[in-house]
Design a protein around this motif. Sequence first.
Motif, PDB file in Angstrom:
ATOM      1  N   ILE A  84       4.049  -4.460   7.701  1.00  0.00           N
ATOM      2  CA  ILE A  84       4.583  -3.558   6.602  1.00  0.00           C
ATOM      3  C   ILE A  84       4.405  -4.507   5.168  1.00  0.00           C
ATOM      4  O   ILE A  84       3.782  -4.031   4.384  1.00  0.00           O
ATOM      5  N   ALA A  85       4.994  -5.845   5.282  1.00  0.00           N
ATOM      6  CA  ALA A  85       5.001  -6.643   4.128  1.00  0.00           C
ATOM      7  C   ALA A  85       3.565  -6.844   3.801  1.00  0.00           C
ATOM      8  O   ALA A  85       3.318  -6.627   2.610  1.00  0.00           O
ATOM      9  N   MET A  86       2.865  -7.265   4.650  1.00  0.00           N
ATOM     10  CA  MET A  86       1.325  -7.560   4.177  1.00  0.00           C
ATOM     11  C   MET A  86       0.524  -6.352   3.533  1.00  0.00           C
ATOM     12  O   MET A  86      -0.213  -6.728   2.660  1.00  0.00           O
ATOM     13  N   THR A  87       0.797  -5.293   4.256  1.00  0.00           N
ATOM     14  CA  THR A  87       0.059  -4.019   3.752  1.00  0.00           C
ATOM     15  C   THR A  87       0.673  -3.814   2.119  1.00  0.00           C
ATOM     16  O   THR A  87      -0.327  -3.455   1.376  1.00  0.00           O
ATOM     17  N   LEU A  88       1.759  -3.785   2.012  1.00  0.00           N
ATOM     18  CA  LEU A  88       2.448  -3.676   0.755  1.00  0.00           C
ATOM     19  C   LEU A  88       1.864  -4.887  -0.164  1.00  0.00           C
ATOM     20  O   LEU A  88       1.484  -4.074  -1.463  1.00  0.00           O
ATOM     21  N   ILE A  89       1.809  -6.073   0.094  1.00  0.00           N
ATOM     22  CA  ILE A  89       1.101  -6.891  -0.694  1.00  0.00           C
ATOM     23  C   ILE A  89      -0.054  -6.616  -1.186  1.00  0.00           C
ATOM     24  O   ILE A  89      -0.672  -6.710  -2.253  1.00  0.00           O
ATOM     25  N   GLU A  94       0.886  -9.124  -5.688  1.00  0.00           N
ATOM     26  CA  GLU A  94       1.886  -9.821  -6.225  1.00  0.00           C
ATOM     27  C   GLU A  94       2.597  -9.369  -7.468  1.00  0.00           C
ATOM     28  O   GLU A  94       3.897  -9.440  -7.480  1.00  0.00           O
ATOM     29  N   LYS A  95       2.019  -9.030  -8.805  1.00  0.00           N
ATOM     30  CA  LYS A  95       2.550  -8.759  -9.552  1.00  0.00           C
ATOM     31  C   LYS A  95       3.430  -7.346  -9.577  1.00  0.00           C
ATOM     32  O   LYS A  95       4.415  -7.480 -10.338  1.00  0.00           O
ATOM     33  N   PRO A 123      14.699  -6.980   6.624  1.00  0.00           N
ATOM     34  CA  PRO A 123      13.656  -7.460   7.244  1.00  0.00           C
ATOM     35  C   PRO A 123      12.336  -7.540   6.499  1.00  0.00           C
ATOM     36  O   PRO A 123      11.509  -8.679   6.602  1.00  0.00           O
ATOM     37  N   ILE A 124      12.128  -6.415   5.869  1.00  0.00           N
ATOM     38  CA  ILE A 124      10.668  -6.316   5.454  1.00  0.00           C
ATOM     39  C   ILE A 124      10.677  -7.029   3.777  1.00  0.00           C
ATOM     40  O   ILE A 124       9.426  -7.961   3.584  1.00  0.00           O
ATOM     41  N   ILE A 125      11.738  -6.964   3.018  1.00  0.00           N
ATOM     42  CA  ILE A 125      11.833  -7.713   1.823  1.00  0.00           C
ATOM     43  C   ILE A 125      11.806  -9.349   2.187  1.00  0.00           C
ATOM     44  O   ILE A 125      11.185 -10.102   1.612  1.00  0.00           O
ATOM     45  N   GLN A 131       5.891 -14.430   2.587  1.00  0.00           N
ATOM     46  CA  GLN A 131       4.633 -14.441   2.511  1.00  0.00           C
ATOM     47  C   GLN A 131       3.888 -14.947   1.168  1.00  0.00           C
ATOM     48  O   GLN A 131       3.077 -15.687   0.816  1.00  0.00           O
ATOM     49  N   LEU A 132       4.726 -14.438  -0.051  1.00  0.00           N
ATOM     50  CA  LEU A 132       4.284 -14.585  -1.329  1.00  0.00           C
ATOM     51  C   LEU A 132       4.831 -16.023  -1.921  1.00  0.00           C
ATOM     52  O   LEU A 132       4.665 -16.080  -3.055  1.00  0.00           O
TER      53      LEU A 132
END
Length: 450
Positions: A84-89, A94-95, A123-125, A131-132
């Motif tokens: 989920i995190a990678m997809t949102l990124i 990033e901005k 967990p997602i945050i 990742q970033l």
Amino acid sequence: MPLIIVALGVVVLLILIMKFNMNTFISLVVVSFLVAMALGMPISDIVESIEGGMGGTLGDIALVFGLGAILGKLIADSGGAQRIAMTLIDKFGEKRIQWAVVAAGFVLGIALFFEVGLVLLIPIIYQIAKQLKIQFLWLGLPMATALSVTHAFLPPHPGPTVIAQEFDANVGLVLVYGIIIAIPTVIIAGPLFAKTARKMVPSAFEKEPSGSMASIGDAKEYKLEDTPGFGISAFTALFPVILMGSSTIITLIQESTGISNNLFFDFVAMIGSPTTVMLISVLFALYTMGVARKIPMKQLMKSAENAVAAIGMMLLILGAGGALKQVLIDGGVGDYVAQIFEGSTISPLILAWLIAALLRLAQGSATVAALTTAGLVIPLMQGTDVSLELMVLATGAGSIIASHVNDTGFWIIKESFGLTMKETFATWTVLETIISVCGLVFVLFLSLFV
């Protein structure tokens, strides 16, 4: 005098925790006893009040928090949170990721209780921040803001819903006006305040998160192809929203059409309660994040055990916070504040906000502050043309001001993000005050047109 006793109680608590490094749970219980005696409560009632406050608080949140932590850990350990995190990124970049997190918190917050939204999103945050390589609190604070604003202003959350019933206001209009007020409030108290907070208390943003909830979000890194798909990961995370939202819609339809209660509606109400929602969601996640991916049940249960172990002390602290809150309520602090405003001629909107704010500061519970305020200002509204819906929102805004040590939410945020007392005051207490003041300002602005 009761307000002075409350203030002294807070000072003693801060000294115990910050100067003598005493465990927060023990400090809260000690101060609860001291404040109860200082307020003149009968000796025979003190233990009962403390136990009742602890039990009442844990009765409300222990199951929800425990099951929510397990759900969050299952999604994190399976790699679902990472997906989920990678997809949102990828989608937002990033901005704009902070705004994506705020939007997610706002949408989830409409249907979910504050605590549930927190344990699901952390967990997602955490994965996004990792990742970033950006600060956990930089994303976490605006997300918590979105959850708090929806909790304060928007039905079907308990506060605004119960206040609307007390004022006999139109719940649909409360929701519409609430959204109008909530959106600019989230922007100001969330991303904009986060920039200021990072300058005020850089230590809160710079350190690695060590809070019990942060450990739930911590999981091993996977290759992206080894994680569950985005669709099933997001659906599992959103499953509590779908259940709770569906139940709320059916209940609203029942109320608007005047259909009497029957077995079907009783069943829907049971399914929509936070405890049932989280239990069903955990069972669903065990399948989607585990069994369907051929992960042994023993390994899944290990994740569950780790999640519950991580929040054990946090639950005790929340319970002790509830004990202090109950002592203040049983000690008559709220009644004393109510007497101060008897016979006041201030504008009903400002008066509702003021009374709710003082009650909140004095005894900690936003719901108690809101309900007590409703009982006090209803007689004062006679002969005025003030909007009932705006009265609900003004009361709600006042009831969340300056979250501090007598509020369970204060301890949830402190423990979730691993903050010190000073950092929690400088971030969360200030943030809640901004939400409260913005709420009042936007209510007064809306009153020019409504």
